[in-house]
Scaffold this active site. Structure first.
Site, PDB file in Angstrom:
ATOM      1  N   HIS A   1     -11.270  -3.573   9.188  1.00  0.00           N
ATOM      2  CA  HIS A   1     -11.771  -3.045   7.640  1.00  0.00           C
ATOM      3  C   HIS A   1     -13.300  -2.717   7.801  1.00  0.00           C
ATOM      4  CE1 HIS A   1      -9.236  -7.168   6.998  1.00  0.00           C
ATOM      5  NE2 HIS A   1      -9.128  -6.784   5.969  1.00  0.00           N
TER       6      HIS A   1
ATOM      7  N   GLU B   1       1.323  -1.247  -0.023  1.00  0.00           N
ATOM      8  CA  GLU B   1       0.166  -0.126   0.010  1.00  0.00           C
ATOM      9  C   GLU B   1       0.499   1.169   0.102  1.00  0.00           C
ATOM     10  OE1 GLU B   1      -1.059  -2.340   1.710  1.00  0.00           O
ATOM     11  OE2 GLU B   1      -2.576  -3.383   1.439  1.00  0.00           O
TER      12      GLU B   1
END
Lengths: 341, 339
Positions: free
Chosen positions: B140, B71
Site C-alpha cells: 500500500h 480493479e
C-alpha cells in the site's frame, strides 16, 4: 382446434429466422456468411503467398454465429470482438477491401496499417475492435453499455468472446458488474471447444459456459452455433431484454473452427474424425439449404450470392495490393491525439 | 524562465490537496455531463482518503459510482465508457492496486488509439494515491510512476501542491488521451492557496519552485517539499540550490531541466520510486545526451527508493525513501565535488 389456431401453429413451426426476417435480409445474411468464408480463405491464401505477415486466427466454420448474432444490430449498437474477429467485423458491416488493406499493412486499412488482424476494427459501424488479449474486450463492452445507459440511448453492446476467455478474471468481473448495474450488454460466447489446444473439458469446471450465467443472475442459453436461426432467436430475446432495460444476458454458441488456432498450429490435440464431423455441420451449407427449402432462394440465386461474395473478395485483395503503405516517418503517429499548434 | 502554473488573476482560497482535487472533480461534474467518477468506496464512504467526500450527495450515484472490488474489470469499464462517449475519472484506492488492472491500462487504454489508427480515443483519468509514509507497508505504499511512464500512449503526472493537483486534474480531463495522476498520500492534508473556479495546469511542464545558481535538484511529489527544506539549509551555508518540481513524468519537460543544468552545472534527481531504472535514470540520461553535458561540473547523482519493498517499521520506512537530510548531504557533495 379452430382454424385460426392451426394457421398460427403452422407459422410457429417455421424456423425463427424464416418467420422473423425479410427474404432480403435473409439473402443478405447468406451473402455475408459467404463473404466471411471467402475472406478467410483469401486471407489464408495471401498469407501463404507472403502478402500478409504476422499471424492470424481464422473463423472458418463459425460464420453463422457472427452473422446471426449481428442480425438485429444497427451501426449505433456496438460490438467488442476477439483475436478471431474477422467474421464479426464483416457481420457488423465492414468492407472487405479495407480489411484486406489492414492485413496487408496498408495506410488505407481500417487501422492505417497499425493494427493488423488482431486489432481490426471499424468504429463507424460500431465495431470497437478485435482484441489481442483473451478477455480484454469483456469489461470494455460493459463500459460501452454503461455509456448507452448514462446517456439515455437505447443501443446495446454485443461482447464476443471465446470459450478460453471464460476462465479469465475479466470475464467474471465484467458479468458481475453488468448484472449489478443492469446494463444493455449481451455476452456472446463462441464456444469452439478449444482455447488454443486446451479443451473445454480440461479447462472449465462447468459443462456449458452459459451455466456461468446463474452466478451472475442473468439468463444463460446454449444454442447450436452452427444453426443460424437458433442463434438469431436467442439473440432476439437477449437484445429485446437489453433494450427494455432489463439487463445483460449470456448466449453460448456451440461451434467449431475448422482451421488451427493460428498459423503455428500443428493440430496435435484433435482428431481428423472430429474435424470432419464438424465440417459436415457446415453452417453455410445448412443455412443455404434452409433458405432453399423455405423458398427464399433457389440453387441458382444462392450460387449467384456466392459469386458476388467471390467478386467482393477478389476486388478487396486488388484494392489492398494497390494501396499505399504508411510513411515510415510516421511510426509515432496516432500514439496521442494530434494537437493543433 | 519560470514555468508557473497558468493561474489567471482570480480569487484564491485555502484548500487542502484533497479538497483541491475534490473541487476539480465538482467543477468537472458541473461543466460536463459526460464526466463520471468510478471507484471503490468513493460514494457514501467518501473514498479511502476522503477525496471524493460528499460528491455523491451533490451529484448522485449515477455519476459517482461505487464499483465492486474489481480493479481489472472496473478499469476496463472505464476504458469502454471512454471509448464510447463518457469521460470517466477512475479512482484506484491505492496505486498498488493498479497492478491488478495493468492489462486494461497498458494493453488497452494506452494503445487503443494507436492500434485503431487514430480512429478511436480513450479520454479517461486514472487517479492513484501513491507513496509511502503511512505505515501501510509493502502493498500500500509503492511509487509506480516509472512503470506507467514507460508506456507510450499514457501521460503520467505527479502534482506536489494543492493548486497543481486541481489544475492537473482539470487538464487531464481536457486531454483526449488517458492520463494517470499519482496523488501522494502524505500531501492530502497539505494546505495552500488554490485559485477558485476553472483553470488547467499544462501537462508536460515542470515548475521551478526555487531558483538557484549552484545545483539543480529535480524532484517529484512529496520529494519537492523535502528538496525545498534541504535548499533552505543549504542556503544558510551559501549554497544556492534550484529546485524543480518535475510535475509530469510523461511527457517530461526537457527544456526546463536542460536549461537549469546548463546554468548550475550540477544535477541531483530525487524521487520516491525504486532508484534503479527509475525516473532519475531517465533524467540523467537525458542530460548526458544533451548540450547540458558539457556544462556539468560534477557527476550526476540520484536519490531514490531503496532496493526493497516498503517496510512496516517506521524507522525502516523513513530510511527506505529519500529524506531532507540526505538531499542536503547529496547536494553538498555535488557542490564540493566530493562525488
Amino acid at each position: 382446434m379452430t382454424m385460426k389456431d392451426k394457421v398460427e401453429t403452422a407459422q410457429d413451426n417455421l424456423p425463427f429466422a424464416i418467420r422473423h426476417f425479410s427474404p432480403d435480409a435473409l439473402r443478405a445474411a447468406l451473402k455475408k456468411m459467404y463473404l466471411i468464408r471467402l475472406f478467410e480463405e483469401g486471407a489464408e491464401d495471401s498469407y501463404t503467398r507472403g502478402l500478409i505477415h504476422g499471424t492470424m486466427h481464422l473463423s472458418i466454420g463459425q460464420e453463422a454465429s457472427a452473422v446471426a448474432t449481428c442480425m438485429e444490430l444497427t451501426d449505433a449498437d456496438k460490438i467488442t470482438s476477439t483475436h478471431r474477429g474477422h467474421g464479426h467485423c464483416i457481420a457488423k458491416g465492414a468492407e472487405v477491401g479495407r480489411m484486406f488493406a489492414e492485413f496487408f499493412g496498408k495506410e488505407t486499412g481500417y487501422c492505417h496499417g497499425r493494427g493488423g488482424s488482431m486489432h481490426i476494427a471499424d468504429v463507424k459501424t460500431g465495431n470497437l475492435g478485435a482484441n489481442g488479449i483473451v478477455g480484454g474486450g469483456l469489461p470494455i463492452a460493459v463500459g460501452a453499455a454503461l455509456t448507452a445507459k448514462r446517456l439515455g440511448r437505447d443501443d446495446v453492446t454485443i461482447c464476443f468472446f471465446g470459450d478460453g476467455a471464460n476462465n479469465e478474471g475479466a470475464f467474471h468481473e465484467a458479468l458481475n458488474m453488468a448484472s449489478v448495474w443492469k446494463l444493455p450488454v449481451i455476452f456472446v460466447c463462441e464456444n469452439n471447444k478449444y482455447g488454443m489446444s486446451t479443451s473445454i473439458e480440461r479447462s472449465t469446471a462447468v459443462r456449458y459456459i452459459a451455466d456461468r450465467a446463474v452466478a451472475y443472475s442473468m439468463p444463460g442459453e446454449t444454442v447450436d452455433g452452427n444453426d443460424f436461426s437458433a442463434v438469431a432467436e436467442a439473440m432476439h430475446r437477449a437484445i429485446a431484454r437489453a433494450r427494455a432495460g432489463e439487463g445483460p444476458s449470456l448466449v453460448e454458441n456451440l461451434t467449431y473452427r475448422w482451421r488451427g488456432h493460428s498459423k503455428s498450429d500443428r493440430n496435435r490435440y484433435r482428431t481428423k474424425d472430429e474435424i470432419e464431423s464438424w465440417m459436415a455441420r457446415d453452417p453455410i451449407a445448412r443455412f443455404r439449404a434452409d433458405l432453399i427449402t423455405h423458398g427464399i432462394l433457389n440453387d441458382e440465386s444462392a450460387t449467384a450470392l456466392q459469386q458476388a461474395a467471390e467478386a467482393d473478395v477478389a476486388q478487396g485483395i486488388e484494392f489492398a495490393k494497390a494501396s499505399p503503405a504508411p510513411q515510415i516517418t510516421e511510426v509515432t503517429k496516432f500514439v496521442h491525439a494530434e494537437v493543433s499548434a | 524562465m519560470n514555468a508557473q502554473t497558468a493561474i489567471p488573476e482570480v480569487k484564491t482560497r485555502e484548500m487542502s490537496y484533497a479538497e483541491a482535487i475534490r473541487d476539480a472533480m465538482a467543477i468537472a461534474l458541473e461543466r460536463d455531463p459526460t464526466v463520471i467518477l468510478m471507484g471503490e468506496d468513493i460514494g457514501v464512504y467518501g473514498g479511502a482518503f476522503q477525496v471524493t467526500g460528499d460528491l455523491v450527495e451533490r451529484f448522485g450515484t449515477d455519476r459517482v459510482m461505487d464499483t465492486p472490488i474489481s480493479e481489472l474489470g472496473g478499469a476496463g469499464v472505464a476504458v469502454g465508457a471512454a471509448l464510447t462517449g463518457l469521460k470517466p475519472i477512475f479512482e484506484f484506492q491505492f496505486s498498488d492496486f493498479a497492478a491488478l488492472a495493468m492489462e486494461q491500462i497498458v494493453n488497452q487504454a494506452a494503445k487503443m488509439r494507436y492500434m485503431l489508427g487514430g480512429e478511436a480515443a480513450v479520454p479517461l483519468v486514472f487517479r492513484m494515491p501513491a507513496g509511502s509514509g503511512t505505515g501501510a507497508a509493502a502493498q500500500h505504499s509503492q511509487s509506480f510512476e516509472a512503470w506507467f511512464g514507460h508506456v507510450p500512449g499514457l501521460k503520467v503526472v505527479q502534482p506536489s501542491t494543492p493548486a497543481d493537483a486541481k489544475g492537473l486534474l482539470l487538464a487531464a480531463l481536457e486531454d483526449p488521451d488517458p492520463v494517470i495522476i499519482f496523488e501522494h498520500k502524505l500531501l492530502y492534508k497539505m494546505k495552500a492557496q488554490v485559485p477558485e473556479g476553472y483553470y488547467t495546469t499544462p501537462i508536460g511542464k515542470a515548475q521551478i519552485m526555487r531558483p538557484g545558481r549552484d545545483v539543480t535538484i529535480v524532484a517529484s511529489a512529496i520529494m519537492v517539499h523535502r528538496a525545498l527544506e534541504a535548499a533552505e539549509k543549504l542556503a544558510k551555508d551559501g549554497i544556492d540550490a534550484e529546485v524543480i518540481d518535475l510535475r509530469s513524468v510523461r511527457p517530461i519537460d526537457r527544456d526546463t531541466i536542460i536549461a537549469s543544468v546548463r546554468k548550475t552545472g550540477r544535477l541531483l534527481c530525487v524521487y520516491e520510486g525504486v532508484r534503479t531504472l527509475g525516473v532519475g535514470a531517465e533524467i540523467s540520461a537525458m542530460i548526458a545526451e544533451s548540450e547540458a553535458f558539457d556544462y556539468l561540473d560534477a557527476p550526476i547523482l540520484r536519490l531514490g527508493g531503496a532496493e526493497a519493498p516498503i517496510p512496516y517499521n517506521p524507522d525502516l520506512e523513513r530510511a527506505a525513501v529519500p529524506q531532507a537530510p540526505a538531499i542536503e548531504a547529496a547536494a553538498r557533495q555535488l557542490v564540493r565535488r566530493e562525488v
